[in-house]
Design an enzyme around this catalytic site. Structure first.
Site, PDB file in Angstrom:
ATOM      1  N   LYS A   1       0.842  -1.205   0.000  1.00 34.28           N
ATOM      2  CA  LYS A   1       0.000   0.000   0.000  1.00 34.28           C
ATOM      3  C   LYS A   1       0.877   1.255   0.000  1.00 34.28           C
ATOM      4  CE  LYS A   1      -3.682  -2.522   2.235  1.00 34.28           C
ATOM      5  NZ  LYS A   1      -4.284  -2.974   3.492  1.00 34.28           N
TER       6      LYS A   1
ATOM      7  N   GLN B   1      -4.392  -1.788   9.814  1.00 35.59           N
ATOM      8  CA  GLN B   1      -4.300  -3.093   9.146  1.00 35.59           C
ATOM      9  C   GLN B   1      -4.886  -4.201  10.025  1.00 35.59           C
ATOM     10  OE1 GLN B   1      -3.177  -3.664   5.909  1.00 35.59           O
ATOM     11  NE2 GLN B   1      -3.990  -5.705   6.296  1.00 35.59           N
TER      12      GLN B   1
ATOM     13  N   ASP C   1     -11.382   2.459   4.442  1.00 30.87           N
ATOM     14  CA  ASP C   1     -11.712   1.029   4.375  1.00 30.87           C
ATOM     15  C   ASP C   1     -13.230   0.818   4.372  1.00 30.87           C
ATOM     16  OD1 ASP C   1      -9.768  -0.854   4.054  1.00 30.87           O
ATOM     17  OD2 ASP C   1      -9.267  -1.047   6.181  1.00 30.87           O
TER      18      ASP C   1
END
Ligand code: NDP
Length: 291
Positions: free
Chosen positions: A52, A96, A119
């Protein structure tokens, strides 16, 4: 022979569009910024975070990679999230998953500023998806699946889409997204899961079958009808002594036999996976635009 839906190529198209948008934002003095927080040293999570960060840098985004030790407490993590919420250079924040066991992940997600929750897991964004409010953030994997279908010219409107799996990360938001009103949606959606009866009867009635169950090669030829479209979200490691690493990655679909029968299908790897990260970049640019 079925059409191969190549996520890598479609992701490249998304990046080309994003580069244009990012250049426009930069002309106005704004650089989209993404912060990725990693707690602990799970090797798979570390690899995702690296990927990422690299993609952010390739696109010229401002990237912050926060690597915290496994013993970081809930309070310390919440404090870091609060700092990022206040940081004007950061438009998107991602913690994460999975964090170490002592961390209450849901509480961390609730602490995120919903306007930075790229997200799409904050309850506010889940609600916006259900309400059809386009200002919200849709989770990246479902968004990537939709984009693959749209870019491949597959008609979603009016189609019967069967989603295998009902997780909050993939199955449930995907069902909400595809049943929404508007372009790339308007599907008739059925969701099946581990308690569903007559599963194969249902999957065989799908025009578009999307598998997200985490069961290696579960979907066989008998689960699909001739000419259907199959999107395989699954990423599973299976032992393979012939490879250097001792394993290989397979999807939730038995690709060889299913691809003989369907009109279009995604490979694993190289299908949904590259789209997930592309959609994360896209959500970050959107967060900057909306700020
Ligand atoms: P979860 O384990 O959270 O959810 C799995 C879902 O599948 C559950 O709803 C479960 O049902 C259902 N299920 C499990 N076994 C069966 C079965 N035998 N028959 C019917 N339904 C079943 O998984 P995720 O949604 O997080 O991930 C699914 C897959 O997608 C995994 O392989 C994961 O690695 C992959 N993935 C890939 C991504 C990408 O970028 N390509 C991103 C995210 C995930 P129930 O609810 O009843 O338990």
């Amino acid at each position: 022979m079925s059409q191969l839906i190549e996520g890598r190529l479609i992701a490249e198209k998304v990046y080309a569009e994003l580069r244009g948008e990012i250049a426009e934002l930069k002309k106005r003095g704004r650089t989209p910024g993404l912060a990725v927080v990693l707690v602990g040293d799970n090797p798979a999570s570390r690899a995702y975070v690296r990927a990422k960060d690299k993609m952010c840098r390739d696109l010229g985004l401002h990237s912050v990679k926060l690597e915290l030790p496994a013993e970081t407490t809930q309070a310390e993590l919440l404090a870091r999230v609060e700092e990022l919420n206040r940081d004007a250079a950061i438009h998107g924040i991602l913690v994460q998953s999975p964090p170490p066991k002592h961390i209450d992940e849901a509480a961390i997600v609730r602490a995120l500023d919903p306007a930075k929750d790229v997200d799409g897991f904050h309850p506010m964004n889940v609600a916006k998806l259900a309400l059809g409010d386009e200002s919200g953030f849709v989770p990246c994997t479902p968004l990537g699946c939709q984009r693959l279908l749209v870019e491949s010219g597959i008609e979603i409107s009016g189609a019967h889409v069967v989603v295998l799996g009902r997780s909050m990360i993939v199955g449930k938001p995907l069902a909400l997204l595809l049943m929404r009103k508007g372009r790339g949606s308007d599907a008739t959606v059925t969701v099946v899961h581990s308690r569903s009866q007559r599963l194969a009867d249902i999957t065989r009635s799908a025009d578009i079958l999307i598998a997200a169950i985490g069961q290696p090669q579960f979907v066989r030829a008998e689960h699909v009808r001739d000419g259907a479209v199959v999107i395989d979200v699954g990423i599973n490691r299976v032992d393979d002594a012939t490879t250097e690493r001792g394993y290989r990655l397979v999807g939730d679909v038995a690709f060889d036999e299913v691809s003989e029968k369907v009109s279009a299908i995604t490979p694993v790897p190289g299908g949904v996976g590259p789209m997930t990260i592309a959609m994360l970049m896209s959500n970050t640019v959107k967060a900057c635009r909306q700020r």
